[in-house]
Design a protein around this motif. Structure first.
Motif, PDB file in Angstrom:
ATOM      1  N   PHE B  33      17.190  -4.036  -4.622  1.00  0.00           N
ATOM      2  CA  PHE B  33      17.871  -3.004  -4.957  1.00  0.00           C
ATOM      3  C   PHE B  33      17.671  -2.092  -6.237  1.00  0.00           C
ATOM      4  CE2 PHE B  33      20.249  -4.909  -8.186  1.00  0.00           C
ATOM      5  CZ  PHE B  33      20.014  -6.336  -8.041  1.00  0.00           C
ATOM      6  N   GLU B  34      16.671  -2.829  -7.206  1.00  0.00           N
ATOM      7  CA  GLU B  34      16.585  -2.065  -8.277  1.00  0.00           C
ATOM      8  C   GLU B  34      15.540  -1.081  -7.904  1.00  0.00           C
ATOM      9  OE1 GLU B  34      16.337  -5.502  -8.252  1.00  0.00           O
ATOM     10  OE2 GLU B  34      14.435  -6.114  -8.663  1.00  0.00           O
ATOM     11  N   GLU B  35      14.817  -1.035  -6.791  1.00  0.00           N
ATOM     12  CA  GLU B  35      13.922  -0.095  -6.629  1.00  0.00           C
ATOM     13  C   GLU B  35      14.375   0.987  -5.663  1.00  0.00           C
ATOM     14  OE1 GLU B  35       9.890  -2.689  -6.027  1.00  0.00           O
ATOM     15  OE2 GLU B  35      10.718  -1.842  -4.497  1.00  0.00           O
ATOM     16  N   ARG B  36      15.660   0.783  -5.040  1.00  0.00           N
ATOM     17  CA  ARG B  36      16.355   1.845  -4.294  1.00  0.00           C
ATOM     18  C   ARG B  36      16.603   3.163  -4.995  1.00  0.00           C
ATOM     19  NH1 ARG B  36      17.074   1.979   1.232  1.00  0.00           N
ATOM     20  NH2 ARG B  36      15.903   0.139   1.839  1.00  0.00           N
ATOM     21  N   SER B  37      17.313   3.127  -5.980  1.00  0.00           N
ATOM     22  CA  SER B  37      17.324   4.295  -6.731  1.00  0.00           C
ATOM     23  C   SER B  37      16.224   5.256  -6.886  1.00  0.00           C
ATOM     24  CB  SER B  37      18.550   4.052  -7.823  1.00  0.00           C
ATOM     25  OG  SER B  37      17.958   2.947  -8.787  1.00  0.00           O
ATOM     26  N   SER B  38      15.225   4.388  -7.301  1.00  0.00           N
ATOM     27  CA  SER B  38      14.050   5.084  -7.656  1.00  0.00           C
ATOM     28  C   SER B  38      13.244   5.787  -6.445  1.00  0.00           C
ATOM     29  CB  SER B  38      13.072   4.045  -8.591  1.00  0.00           C
ATOM     30  OG  SER B  38      12.884   3.005  -8.045  1.00  0.00           O
ATOM     31  N   LEU B  39      13.417   4.939  -5.351  1.00  0.00           N
ATOM     32  CA  LEU B  39      13.128   5.448  -4.126  1.00  0.00           C
ATOM     33  C   LEU B  39      13.478   6.791  -3.777  1.00  0.00           C
ATOM     34  CD1 LEU B  39      12.667   2.366  -1.852  1.00  0.00           C
ATOM     35  CD2 LEU B  39      10.735   4.016  -2.788  1.00  0.00           C
TER      36      LEU B  39
END
Lengths: 185, 191
Positions: B33-39
């Motif tokens: 999930f911590e990559e979701r916002s950057s994705l």
């Protein structure tokens, strides 16, 4: 910001609020009824208060009155507030009501909280000061967290007073020792 | 989910850690999930939209993820803060040496924190030449009668060396006895 570290405040913020999304949001798995992980405009979702509050500030959702403050509860409180089981509805009834009242736009939450608290407070204090320790257990299960704190404070002050009258030992083993707890890993 | 057992009332802490677990299930768990916002932000950039001002669906998705992260951080910070507060109060209740049953429940950083805090308090008290951790209860009598509960041998005190056999009774100076009583090694006798 003074409440950032306050645990009771954090748990209060976890209460569920029903919201209606005004804007779509993609990539979030919040809505359990949609097949994709996108939330459509106009869909009704249950969110915790901290999320609903932030999104409302950015005009992405609009909050409805939570079920704990609806018409049923209002009628029950007007009938006899001392017997209403507030803990099962919302253990942080008063704090949550105070937070949600300015956001939902219902002007009758404030007076409701006030009248409920006034009549229940009298009950809480009389029971705490007069009842024996085990007698009022039925009453305790319907109190919210705030009322339980008041009740325990009153009981401990009564116990301290009795102890002072009888003159027991004034030094005690530190209360933090001697509590056997299994480690939860 | 790594969870230290807490020496104080941990009911509210356990509740918070179940909340933390619920956050994990609320979010889309098909990716980290911590990559979701950057994705999502990268996707917006690829579409040629201005990341700062556009308010489309991706923006709100990224916002939700960001708010979840901030919320988790808040829960964890509050947990650590409250534990630190409990540890600070331990010095006043139990003394500068921790008993084993509490010691095993602290992490290494917390033990370090405790030692440093106790050391600071000690240096402050020695500067004032005054022991602040005694006399927590107002004085009635400089000497009290105590009964020893645990057998801990010979102890050196201010003016005499006493042998503390179990269940022996002594007439002891208040300031010395207070720390033993708070650790549960003696109990006060009221005639």
């Amino acid at each position: 910001m003074a409440k950032y570290y306050d645990i009771d405040d954090i748990i209060t913020d976890e209460e569920i609020v029903a919201v209606i999304f005004q804007k779509a949001a993609s990539g979030v798995g919040i809505d359990p009824s949609s097949e994709t992980d996108c939330v459509e405009v106009g869909s009704k979702v249950e969110l915790p208060f901290w999320l609903a509050h932030e999104l409302q500030q950015r005009q992405a959702v609009s909050m409805n009155i939570p079920t704990s403050f609806n018409q049923n509860t209002r009628l029950e409180i007007q009938a006899d507030s001392a017997c209403v089981d507030l803990r099962s509805r919302c253990p942080f009834f008063y704090e949550f009501g105070c937070k949600i009242a300015p956001l939902v736009g219902a002007r009758n939450i404030g007076p409701l909280l006030l009248s409920a608290f006034k009549s229940r407070y009298k009950e809480v204090l009389t029971k705490a000061h007069t009842a024996a320790f085990t007698a009022a257990s039925k009453n305790l299960t319907i109190l919210t967290k705030e009322e339980t704190n008041l009740y325990e404070a009153a009981q401990s002050s009564m116990a301290a007073f009795k102890k002072w009258r009888m003159g027991g030992p004034r030094f005690q083993k530190a209360s933090i020792l001697g509590r056997k707890r299994k480690s939860t890993e | 989910m790594y969870c230290l057992p807490v020496p104080t009332n941990s009911r509210s802490f356990r509740f918070k850690f179940t909340i933390y677990a619920q956050h994990g299930s609320m979010r889309d768990t098909s990716g980290r999930f911590e990559e979701r916002s950057s994705l999502l932000t990268i996707k917006m950039q690829e579409e040629g939209l201005d990341v700062q001002t556009t308010r489309n669906a991706d923006h709100y998705g990224a916002l939700t993820h960001h708010l979840s992260l901030v919320r988790n951080k808040c829960c964890l910070m509050a947990y650590v803060y409250n534990r630190a507060e409990t540890i600070r109060s331990l010095i006043w209740k139990v003394g500068p040496v921790l008993p084993q049953e509490i010691q095993e429940k602290l992490s290494h950083t917390e033990e370090d924190y405790f030692k440093k805090h106790a050391g600071t308090l000690q240096s402050y008290m020695s500067r004032l030449d005054l022991d602040l951790t005694v006399d927590m209860v107002p004085l009635k009598d400089p000497y009290i009668q105590v009964r020893v509960l645990d057998n801990f041998g010979v102890v050196l005190s201010d003016d005499k060396t006493t042998n503390f056999a179990q269940h022996s009774m002594h007439f002891f100076k208040r300031t010395d006895a207070e720390q033993f009583i708070s650790r549960g090694l003696m109990e006060e006798l009221t005639s």
